[in-house]
Write an enzyme that holds these catalytic residues in place. Structure first.
Site, PDB file in Angstrom:
ATOM      1  N   ASN A 113      -4.419   9.942   8.311  1.00 43.72           N
ATOM      2  CA  ASN A 113      -5.092  10.181   7.038  1.00 43.72           C
ATOM      3  C   ASN A 113      -5.798   8.948   6.477  1.00 43.72           C
ATOM      4  O   ASN A 113      -6.109   8.889   5.293  1.00 43.72           O
ATOM      5  CB  ASN A 113      -4.109  10.742   6.005  1.00 43.72           C
ATOM      6  CG  ASN A 113      -2.907   9.844   5.778  1.00 43.72           C
ATOM      7  OD1 ASN A 113      -2.961   8.643   6.048  1.00 43.72           O
ATOM      8  ND2 ASN A 113      -1.824  10.422   5.283  1.00 43.72           N
TER       9      ASN A 113
ATOM     10  N   ARG B 294       1.363   3.261  -2.690  1.00 40.31           N
ATOM     11  CA  ARG B 294       2.653   3.769  -3.147  1.00 40.31           C
ATOM     12  C   ARG B 294       2.831   3.392  -4.609  1.00 40.31           C
ATOM     13  O   ARG B 294       2.573   2.255  -5.018  1.00 40.31           O
ATOM     14  CB  ARG B 294       3.806   3.192  -2.306  1.00 40.31           C
ATOM     15  CG  ARG B 294       3.937   3.816  -0.924  1.00 40.31           C
ATOM     16  CD  ARG B 294       4.277   5.304  -0.985  1.00 40.31           C
ATOM     17  NE  ARG B 294       4.394   5.925   0.313  1.00 40.31           N
ATOM     18  CZ  ARG B 294       3.404   6.546   0.955  1.00 40.31           C
ATOM     19  NH1 ARG B 294       2.185   6.577   0.403  1.00 40.31           N
ATOM     20  NH2 ARG B 294       3.616   7.129   2.117  1.00 40.31           N
TER      21      ARG B 294
ATOM     22  N   GLN C 254       8.240  11.304  -6.966  1.00 36.64           N
ATOM     23  CA  GLN C 254       7.388  12.457  -6.649  1.00 36.64           C
ATOM     24  C   GLN C 254       8.241  13.691  -6.374  1.00 36.64           C
ATOM     25  O   GLN C 254       9.136  13.614  -5.535  1.00 36.64           O
ATOM     26  CB  GLN C 254       6.491  12.132  -5.440  1.00 36.64           C
ATOM     27  CG  GLN C 254       5.519  11.017  -5.736  1.00 36.64           C
ATOM     28  CD  GLN C 254       4.496  10.764  -4.639  1.00 36.64           C
ATOM     29  OE1 GLN C 254       3.549   9.999  -4.828  1.00 36.64           O
ATOM     30  NE2 GLN C 254       4.664  11.370  -3.483  1.00 36.64           N
TER      31      GLN C 254
ATOM     32  N   HIS D 163      -0.303  13.559  -5.729  1.00 37.16           N
ATOM     33  CA  HIS D 163      -0.454  12.868  -4.443  1.00 37.16           C
ATOM     34  C   HIS D 163      -1.090  13.807  -3.419  1.00 37.16           C
ATOM     35  O   HIS D 163      -0.407  14.616  -2.803  1.00 37.16           O
ATOM     36  CB  HIS D 163       0.922  12.406  -3.968  1.00 37.16           C
ATOM     37  CG  HIS D 163       0.868  11.468  -2.801  1.00 37.16           C
ATOM     38  ND1 HIS D 163       2.000  10.931  -2.239  1.00 37.16           N
ATOM     39  CD2 HIS D 163      -0.176  10.957  -2.089  1.00 37.16           C
ATOM     40  CE1 HIS D 163       1.668  10.141  -1.220  1.00 37.16           C
ATOM     41  NE2 HIS D 163       0.347  10.148  -1.121  1.00 37.16           N
TER      42      HIS D 163
END
Length: 358
Positions: A117, A256, A285, A309
Site C-alpha cells: 500500500n 501511526r 483504533q 484509517h
C-alpha cells in the site's frame, strides 16, 4: 493448523463490493484456499476485552492475521497464552500492534506485505498536504452549508509552491512522497532518517538530509510523518518538539497515530502553533468519539484534516495485500523462503532495519 483473522466489518458495503477483501465478510479471499489445505479459518472483528473472539481463540491459534485498519493488539501477556502461535501476518504494512520484542523472545515470526500500500499512502499524503495548505475543509463546509464568504477561506489558504516540505522517514512511502512533490516546485525538499538515501536517489528528487530532528522541523513549512512506530518513535512529536516547528506549519501523519502525542498536537492546532494537522492514523483504533483530533480546530476554524484509517486500504491496495498474505501463508505451509522485505521478525531476531533500529 488454526488460522485466526481479525478484520473489520464491512456490512452492506462489503456485500455490495466483493473487492473489499479486508473485511470480515470477504475474508481476504482466503477461505477456499485454507480449507482446501485442511486448515481451520476463523474470521472475526471481535477484538476488545477478555470475552472477545480474539482472546477466546488466540490460545490455540497457529497463525494470526491482522490488519493495521482494525488491529488485534497482540500484547506480551496475550502472546504468553498463545501456546501454539508460530506466525503473525499483517495484511498490509505496519506491525506495531504486535509486541515485537516479545515475538523475538518467543520465536514467533512477524511478517507483513511490504509495498502493498505504499503508493496508496503516498497519494493520501499528497492529498492531505494540499487540503491543509489550500484550506480545503472550511471551503467545502461553506459550499455544502449554503454559505459563501471567500475571504474567510482565502485568509488562510496558500500555495504549496515555494514552501519547504520535509518527510520524517524516507523509506518506501517517504521517498515516494518526495517523488510526488517534485512537480510542485517547492522551495526545498528535506528528509530526516537514521540513514541517508543513496546519492543517486537524493539527486533524483533534489532532497537534502537534515540529521538533527529539531533543526529539521524548524526549517519545514510542511512536515509529513512516514516512519514505523517503535520505541524510538512513540511520542516523538510532543510538546517539546512542537515548540521547534515553524509557527503556523502544517503536519501530516499517515504513519501511526502514536508517533504523535494526541493532546499536544491538538493543543498546538488550537493555539495556531500548527496551522493544521491531517492524517488517518490514530493512537487507538477505532478512535473514541471524544478523541481530541476529531474536534480540534485552529483559531480561524480550519486545520483539521483527519479521517478514519483508510489510506492504505483502497480497493487496489486490498487486492495487493490479500494476494501478498496468501503468498506468505503458502510459503510457510510449503516451507519456502519468504520475501526478505516482508519479514519484520524472523525466528528469534529482528530482520527489518526499520523496526530493528532503536
Amino acid at each position: 493448523m488454526k488460522v485466526l483473522a481479525i478484520l473489520y466489518n464491512g456490512f452492506k458495503a462489503a456485500k455490495a463490493e466483493p473487492r473489499l477483501l479486508g473485511t470480515v465478510e470477504n475474508e481476504l479471499g482466503l477461505r477456499a484456499y485454507l480449507e482446501s489445505q485442511g486448515h481451520e479459518y476463523i474470521v472475526t472483528s471481535s477484538k476488545e476485552g477478555p470475552d472477545s473472539d480474539f482472546q477466546k481463540h488466540i490460545a490455540d491459534t497457529d497463525i494470526l492475521i491482522t490488519t493495521p485498519f482494525h488491529p488485534g493488539y497482540l500484547t506480551k501477556e496475550l502472546m504468553a497464552k498463545a501456546k501454539n502461535l508460530k506466525v503473525c501476518v499483517t495484511a498490509g504494512v505496519g506491525s506495531d500492534h504486535v509486541d515485537l520484542n516479545a515475538a523475538v523472545d518467543r520465536k514467533i515470526q512477524v511478517l507483513e506485505v511490504s509495498g502493498s500500500n505504499v503508493v496508496s499512502v503516498a497519494e493520501q499524503v499528497m492529498m492531505s498536504i494540499l487540503l491543509l495548505v489550500r484550506n480545503f475543509v472550511p471551503a467545502h463546509e461553506q459550499a455544502v452549508s449554503g454559505n459563501w464568504q471567500v475571504s474567510d477561506i482565502a485568509r488562510n489558504a496558500f500555495d504549496l509552491e515555494g514552501k519547504v516540505v520535509g518527510t520524517l522517514g524516507a523509506g518506501r512511502i517517504g521517498y515516494r512522497v518526495l517523488q510526488r512533490l517534485v512537480p510542485f516546485n517547492t522551495k526545498e525538499l528535506l528528509y530526516f532518517d537514521y540513514k541517508g538515501l543513496p546519492e543517486e536517489a537524493e539527486k533524483a528528487v533534489g532532497a537534502r538530509r537534515v540529521e538533527d530532528l529539531k533543526e529539521f522541523v524548524s526549517q519545514c513549512d510542511v512536515v509529513t510523518v512516514n516512519a514505523p512506530l517503535h520505541e524510538g518513535t512513540k511520542g516523538l512529536i510532543n510538546k517539546d518538539l512542537l515548540q521547534h516547528f515553524k509557527p503556523g506549519a502544517w503536519l501530516v501523519n499517515t504513519a501511526r497515530g502514536a508517533i504523535c502525542n494526541a493532546d499536544d498536537v491538538a493543543a498546538a492546532v488550537k493555539s495556531g502553533q500548527l496551522r493544521g494537522y491531517a492524517g488517518d492514523v490514530w493512537n487507538v483504533q477505532p478512535a473514541p468519539a471524544d478523541h481530541p483530533w476529531r474536534s480540534m480546530r485552529n483559531p480561524l476554524g480550519g486545520g483539521n484534516g483527519m479521517t478514519p484509517h483508510y489510506s492504505g486500504t483502497t480497493l487496489d491496495a486490498q487486492q495487493r495485500y490479500a494476494e501478498g498474505t496468501k503468498q506468505i501463508l503458502q510459503n510457510y505451509f510449503e516451507n519456502k523462503p519468504q520475501d526478505p522485505g516482508n519479514v519484520i521478525v524472523g525466528v528469534g531476531k529482528y530482520e527489518s532495519a526499520s523496526y530493528g533500529q532503536r
